[in-house]
Write a protein that holds these residues in place. Structure first.
Motif, PDB file in Angstrom:
ATOM      1  N   MET A   1     -25.891  27.728  56.675  1.00  0.00           N
ATOM      2  CA  MET A   1     -25.226  29.037  56.694  1.00  0.00           C
ATOM      3  C   MET A   1     -24.189  29.065  57.814  1.00  0.00           C
ATOM      4  O   MET A   1     -24.497  28.723  58.959  1.00  0.00           O
ATOM      5  N   ARG A   2     -22.959  29.431  57.495  1.00  0.00           N
ATOM      6  CA  ARG A   2     -21.904  29.520  58.490  1.00  0.00           C
ATOM      7  C   ARG A   2     -21.861  30.915  59.108  1.00  0.00           C
ATOM      8  O   ARG A   2     -22.072  31.908  58.421  1.00  0.00           O
ATOM      9  N   TYR A   3     -21.551  30.957  60.398  1.00  0.00           N
ATOM     10  CA  TYR A   3     -21.503  32.234  61.106  1.00  0.00           C
ATOM     11  C   TYR A   3     -20.130  32.438  61.733  1.00  0.00           C
ATOM     12  O   TYR A   3     -19.489  31.486  62.189  1.00  0.00           O
ATOM     13  N   ARG A   4     -19.708  33.683  61.740  1.00  0.00           N
ATOM     14  CA  ARG A   4     -18.421  34.074  62.319  1.00  0.00           C
ATOM     15  C   ARG A   4     -18.679  34.881  63.591  1.00  0.00           C
ATOM     16  O   ARG A   4     -19.297  35.945  63.534  1.00  0.00           O
ATOM     17  N   PRO A   5     -18.209  34.391  64.749  1.00  0.00           N
ATOM     18  CA  PRO A   5     -18.405  35.161  65.986  1.00  0.00           C
ATOM     19  C   PRO A   5     -17.763  36.542  65.862  1.00  0.00           C
ATOM     20  O   PRO A   5     -16.708  36.708  65.248  1.00  0.00           O
ATOM     21  N   ILE A   6     -18.415  37.518  66.465  1.00  0.00           N
ATOM     22  CA  ILE A   6     -17.929  38.891  66.350  1.00  0.00           C
ATOM     23  C   ILE A   6     -18.421  39.682  67.557  1.00  0.00           C
ATOM     24  O   ILE A   6     -19.506  39.398  68.087  1.00  0.00           O
ATOM     25  N   SER A   7     -17.640  40.636  68.008  1.00  0.00           N
ATOM     26  CA  SER A   7     -18.104  41.497  69.099  1.00  0.00           C
ATOM     27  C   SER A   7     -19.124  42.491  68.545  1.00  0.00           C
ATOM     28  O   SER A   7     -19.143  42.788  67.339  1.00  0.00           O
ATOM     29  N   PHE A   8     -19.956  43.021  69.438  1.00  0.00           N
ATOM     30  CA  PHE A   8     -20.967  43.982  68.992  1.00  0.00           C
ATOM     31  C   PHE A   8     -20.306  45.219  68.387  1.00  0.00           C
ATOM     32  O   PHE A   8     -20.731  45.712  67.328  1.00  0.00           O
ATOM     33  N   ARG A  10     -17.365  45.498  66.964  1.00  0.00           N
ATOM     34  CA  ARG A  10     -16.766  45.181  65.675  1.00  0.00           C
ATOM     35  C   ARG A  10     -17.834  45.009  64.601  1.00  0.00           C
ATOM     36  O   ARG A  10     -17.642  45.402  63.452  1.00  0.00           O
ATOM     37  N   LEU A  11     -18.975  44.449  64.995  1.00  0.00           N
ATOM     38  CA  LEU A  11     -20.089  44.312  64.062  1.00  0.00           C
ATOM     39  C   LEU A  11     -20.528  45.674  63.546  1.00  0.00           C
ATOM     40  O   LEU A  11     -20.708  45.879  62.339  1.00  0.00           O
ATOM     41  N   ALA A  12     -20.687  46.626  64.457  1.00  0.00           N
ATOM     42  CA  ALA A  12     -21.093  47.975  64.052  1.00  0.00           C
ATOM     43  C   ALA A  12     -20.050  48.605  63.135  1.00  0.00           C
ATOM     44  O   ALA A  12     -20.395  49.258  62.137  1.00  0.00           O
ATOM     45  N   THR A  13     -18.778  48.392  63.452  1.00  0.00           N
ATOM     46  CA  THR A  13     -17.707  48.951  62.619  1.00  0.00           C
ATOM     47  C   THR A  13     -17.737  48.346  61.213  1.00  0.00           C
ATOM     48  O   THR A  13     -17.627  49.060  60.212  1.00  0.00           O
ATOM     49  N   GLU A  14     -17.894  47.030  61.126  1.00  0.00           N
ATOM     50  CA  GLU A  14     -17.903  46.369  59.820  1.00  0.00           C
ATOM     51  C   GLU A  14     -19.114  46.798  58.986  1.00  0.00           C
ATOM     52  O   GLU A  14     -19.001  47.001  57.771  1.00  0.00           O
ATOM     53  N   LEU A  15     -20.250  46.937  59.644  1.00  0.00           N
ATOM     54  CA  LEU A  15     -21.436  47.378  58.905  1.00  0.00           C
ATOM     55  C   LEU A  15     -21.273  48.813  58.413  1.00  0.00           C
ATOM     56  O   LEU A  15     -21.656  49.141  57.283  1.00  0.00           O
ATOM     57  N   ALA A  16     -20.716  49.672  59.257  1.00  0.00           N
ATOM     58  CA  ALA A  16     -20.469  51.050  58.831  1.00  0.00           C
ATOM     59  C   ALA A  16     -19.517  51.076  57.648  1.00  0.00           C
ATOM     60  O   ALA A  16     -19.723  51.845  56.693  1.00  0.00           O
ATOM     61  N   GLU A  17     -18.485  50.262  57.681  1.00  0.00           N
ATOM     62  CA  GLU A  17     -17.541  50.200  56.562  1.00  0.00           C
ATOM     63  C   GLU A  17     -18.230  49.732  55.293  1.00  0.00           C
ATOM     64  O   GLU A  17     -17.949  50.221  54.188  1.00  0.00           O
ATOM     65  N   ARG A  18     -19.142  48.784  55.439  1.00  0.00           N
ATOM     66  CA  ARG A  18     -19.865  48.302  54.258  1.00  0.00           C
ATOM     67  C   ARG A  18     -20.772  49.386  53.694  1.00  0.00           C
ATOM     68  O   ARG A  18     -20.892  49.537  52.468  1.00  0.00           O
ATOM     69  N   ILE A  19     -21.411  50.137  54.568  1.00  0.00           N
ATOM     70  CA  ILE A  19     -22.264  51.233  54.109  1.00  0.00           C
ATOM     71  C   ILE A  19     -21.433  52.277  53.367  1.00  0.00           C
ATOM     72  O   ILE A  19     -21.823  52.761  52.293  1.00  0.00           O
ATOM     73  N   LEU A  40     -30.749  48.987  69.036  1.00  0.00           N
ATOM     74  CA  LEU A  40     -29.384  48.997  69.553  1.00  0.00           C
ATOM     75  C   LEU A  40     -28.366  48.995  68.422  1.00  0.00           C
ATOM     76  O   LEU A  40     -27.407  49.777  68.423  1.00  0.00           O
ATOM     77  N   LEU A  41     -28.564  48.110  67.452  1.00  0.00           N
ATOM     78  CA  LEU A  41     -27.615  48.032  66.350  1.00  0.00           C
ATOM     79  C   LEU A  41     -27.717  49.261  65.457  1.00  0.00           C
ATOM     80  O   LEU A  41     -26.701  49.823  65.034  1.00  0.00           O
ATOM     81  N   ALA A  42     -28.929  49.704  65.174  1.00  0.00           N
ATOM     82  CA  ALA A  42     -29.099  50.888  64.328  1.00  0.00           C
ATOM     83  C   ALA A  42     -28.442  52.110  64.955  1.00  0.00           C
ATOM     84  O   ALA A  42     -27.755  52.886  64.281  1.00  0.00           O
ATOM     85  N   ASP A  43     -28.616  52.289  66.258  1.00  0.00           N
ATOM     86  CA  ASP A  43     -27.997  53.423  66.950  1.00  0.00           C
ATOM     87  C   ASP A  43     -26.471  53.335  66.918  1.00  0.00           C
ATOM     88  O   ASP A  43     -25.777  54.354  66.821  1.00  0.00           O
ATOM     89  N   ALA A  44     -25.952  52.100  66.997  1.00  0.00           N
ATOM     90  CA  ALA A  44     -24.495  51.920  67.033  1.00  0.00           C
ATOM     91  C   ALA A  44     -23.832  52.271  65.709  1.00  0.00           C
ATOM     92  O   ALA A  44     -22.615  52.484  65.661  1.00  0.00           O
ATOM     93  N   LEU A  45     -24.607  52.351  64.636  1.00  0.00           N
ATOM     94  CA  LEU A  45     -24.044  52.698  63.330  1.00  0.00           C
ATOM     95  C   LEU A  45     -23.875  54.204  63.145  1.00  0.00           C
ATOM     96  O   LEU A  45     -23.134  54.640  62.261  1.00  0.00           O
ATOM     97  N   VAL A  46     -24.549  54.982  63.958  1.00  0.00           N
ATOM     98  CA  VAL A  46     -24.599  56.426  63.729  1.00  0.00           C
ATOM     99  C   VAL A  46     -23.221  57.074  63.881  1.00  0.00           C
ATOM    100  O   VAL A  46     -22.745  57.774  62.978  1.00  0.00           O
ATOM    101  N   ASP A  47     -22.572  56.864  65.000  1.00  0.00           N
ATOM    102  CA  ASP A  47     -21.296  57.544  65.247  1.00  0.00           C
ATOM    103  C   ASP A  47     -20.201  57.162  64.246  1.00  0.00           C
ATOM    104  O   ASP A  47     -19.504  58.056  63.739  1.00  0.00           O
ATOM    105  N   PRO A  48     -19.999  55.878  63.925  1.00  0.00           N
ATOM    106  CA  PRO A  48     -18.967  55.546  62.939  1.00  0.00           C
ATOM    107  C   PRO A  48     -19.193  56.214  61.589  1.00  0.00           C
ATOM    108  O   PRO A  48     -18.234  56.621  60.928  1.00  0.00           O
TER     109      PRO A  48
END
Length: 205
Positions: A1-8, A10-19, A40-48
């Protein structure tokens, strides 16, 4: 599995966009699964999501654990019990996930059990309006057939988990190893995030 480095962030933003891009359903149920860092990640999704106009409800599985008499029946440090018996899966379905299924009431109990005090929280149900998102974080969540529209798994290598897990929690390592072997959550999740170093996550490409 390949992984793409990402800031925390940006990760939250991309996940929110996917949701936000998920097909229209009455509600969206999101799981954030992993041995560490899930709040931490779950909380970061709330505001976006809220900024985008979506009502959001946060739920944690630590508030849906079974009473101590059941969790600790085999002792307080039994890895098999943690794997099978700690989570009150039936209550999580009944009080959170099923009410947000198509045709559900939208009335959710955000917390059921105060594990620290070992007693019911006695909270009232809250209504999540149609179009709302519930974000459930916790460990060992996948492979149970729980109904989520999106499942995110924070993948941590055995060596990193051994290094990062607090000493008083090291006894639980066999539970997480069994989860990896039997469930293989990286193949079950919709999104996999490598989280060996929480400051430098990477998302599966």
């Amino acid at each position: 599995m390949r992984y793409r480095p990402i800031s925390f962030d940006r990760l939250a933003t991309e996940l929110a966009e996917r949701i936000l891009a998920l097909p229209g359903t009455p509600w969206v149920r999101v799981a954030v699964d992993g041995a560490l860092d899930t709040p931490l990640l779950a909380d970061a999704l709330v505001d976006p999501l809220r900024v985008s106009g979506r009502p959001v409800l946060r739920v944690s599985t630590v508030d849906f654990l079974r009473p101590a008499s059941l969790r600790f029946e085999k002792g307080k440090q039994d890895a098999e019990a943690r794997y099978f018996d700690w989570l009150d899966e039936g209550a999580l379905r009944r009080e959170v996930l099923n009410p947000l299924s198509p045709g559900g009431s939208g009335m959710v109990l955000p917390a059921l059990w105060d594990a620290e005090r070992d007693r019911a929280t006695r909270l009232d149900r809250v209504e999540l309006p149609p179009g709302g998102v519930v974000i459930v974080d916790g460990e060992l969540l996948l492979g149970r057939g729980l109904p989520f529209e999106l499942a995110v798994h924070l993948s941590i290598s055995p060596s990193a988990l051994r290094r990062r897990l607090p000493e008083e929690e090291q006894w639980a390592l066999p539970a997480f190893a069994r989860y990896e072997e039997e469930v293989d959550p990286a193949t079950v999740a919709d999104v996999v995030v490598r989280a060996d170093d929480p400051k430098h996550p990477a998302v599966a490409a």
